[in-house]
Design an enzyme around this catalytic site. Structure first.
Site, short mmCIF file in Angstrom:
data_model
loop_
_atom_site.label_atom_id
_atom_site.label_comp_id
_atom_site.label_asym_id
_atom_site.label_seq_id
_atom_site.Cartn_x
_atom_site.Cartn_y
_atom_site.Cartn_z
N LYS A 64 0.84 -1.21 0.00
CA LYS A 64 0.00 0.00 0.00
C LYS A 64 0.87 1.26 0.00
CE LYS A 64 -3.76 -2.38 2.42
NZ LYS A 64 -4.25 -2.77 3.75
N TYR A 241 -2.15 -0.70 11.80
CA TYR A 241 -3.60 -0.69 12.01
C TYR A 241 -3.95 -0.37 13.46
CZ TYR A 241 -2.43 -3.66 8.12
OH TYR A 241 -1.85 -4.17 7.01
N1 GLN Z 1 -3.97 -8.81 0.93
C1 GLN Z 1 -4.37 -8.63 2.27
C2 GLN Z 1 -5.86 -8.35 2.37
O1 GLN Z 1 -6.37 -7.64 1.59
C3 GLN Z 1 -3.60 -7.50 2.86
C4 GLN Z 1 -3.94 -7.23 4.29
C5 GLN Z 1 -2.76 -7.01 5.19
O2 GLN Z 1 -1.61 -7.28 4.85
N2 GLN Z 1 -3.05 -6.56 6.38
O3 GLN Z 1 -6.54 -8.85 3.21
#
Ligand code: GLN
Length: 305
Positions: A64, A241
């Site tokens: 991201k 997060y």
């Molecule tokens: N590809 C994962 C998802 O969309 C990415 C999420 C993550 O790394 N926290 O669930």
């Protein structure tokens, strides 16, 4: 340093047993939960490594950062943050709840799944094929490796088990927060999450951000200073997060995690760090990786927050 990293990995490996590998993406469930590795890149342009530093894994949410950097550089900060917020959230990375409750229906930040989907939808490219080609080109530059590719089995595995991300994307389109072909957009998202790296590439990316956007080896400017700073600020506040606050207290370094088990960390002006440990805590963050970062931060006096 080399010795310290090997010792840290040995000390922290036991911490992995308190976590579990991501199972909602079947391909990720195949990982060995006892793996743990770390790479560090310093201002002397030397890589130091410990444990399973060279084992490949997928970037998942760490990717991201790549598409966010691309969006800010191409479209400008104002445009991007009109459509996505910049505040942390106490909800899981794939939560749908607030999207409906809060108006305007705008994802709270670009590092949760909903925010990342909106960011990708802003990129002005025709289709998934063109979009992922540009994201890959940026990833190769920002990770310092021209051979970065998408790990097809993980991409297919995630695509086949993507009900939650599909729900997020269709909801966002229904409220006008996201435009365009949702299937095509999801395809780019699954591919970017499945880009394969090792801790070495994450240490390189961490160093680019630590140096405010400069390639640590060539000295070339890869990102505007302001873009690198936005990324670091979001990493510090939203990078893990709903675990971002605790991580800031324990480790004190801007970082971004992914459910593949990777974490990238940027110590401003000093160091880029990449860690990998596929055993995750309940919030989707690498247990062993966080333990290594906590000890490294304390012993190296790396705290900046
Ligand atoms: N590809 C994962 C998802 O969309 C990415 C999420 C993550 O790394 N926290 O669930």
């Amino acid at each position: 340093m080399q010795e310290l990293l090997c010792r840290l990995v040995a000390e922290c490996r036991d911490a992995c047993s308190s976590g579990g590998v991501a199972s909602y993406i079947p391909e990720l469930a195949k990982a060995d939960p006892r793996m743990l590795g770390v790479s560090v890149l310093t201002t002397e342009r030397t890589f130091f490594q410990g444990g399973d530093a060279s084992f490949p894994f997928t970037m998942q949410s760490i990717s991201k950062l790549i598409s966010l950097a691309l969006a800010i550089e191409e479209l400008g900060e104002d445009h991007v943050f009109e459509r996505v917020g910049m505040d942390p959230t106490a909800d899981p990375f794939n939560s749908i709840m607030r999207l409906e409750m809060v108006r305007p229906h705008r994802p709270q930040n670009p590092l949760i799944n909903a925010g990342a989907l909106v960011i990708l939808s802003l990129l002005p490219y025709r289709d998934s094929k063109t979009r992922i080609a540009v994201v890959l080109a940026w990833a190769r530059r920002l990770l310092g490796n021209n051979a970065i590719t998408v790990h097809e089995p993980t991409y297919i595995s995630e695509k086949n088990t993507s009900d939650r991300n599909r729900s997020l994307a269709f909801f966002l389109r229904s409220v006008g927060s996201l435009k365009g072909d949702v299937e095509d957009l999801l395809d780019t998202y699954f591919r970017q999450c499945s880009m394969s790296v090792t801790t070495k590439e994450l240490a390189f990316l961490g160093m680019v951000l630590a140096l405010d956007g400069i390639d640590p080896f060539s000295g070339e400017r890869l990102l505007r200073r302001a873009t690198a700073r936005v990324l670091r600020a979001l990493m510090a506040t939203c990078g893990l997060y709903d675990g971002s606050g605790e991580f800031a207290v324990r480790v004190g370094i801007p970082a971004k995690s992914g459910v593949g088990g990777g974490i990238v960390a940027a110590v401003p002006g000093r160091m880029g760090i990449g860690v990998f440990g596929p055993a995750l805590d309940g919030k989707g963050n690498s247990v062993g990786g966080m333990a290594v970062l906590e000890h490294l931060s304390a012993r190296g006096n790396l705290r900046v927050l």
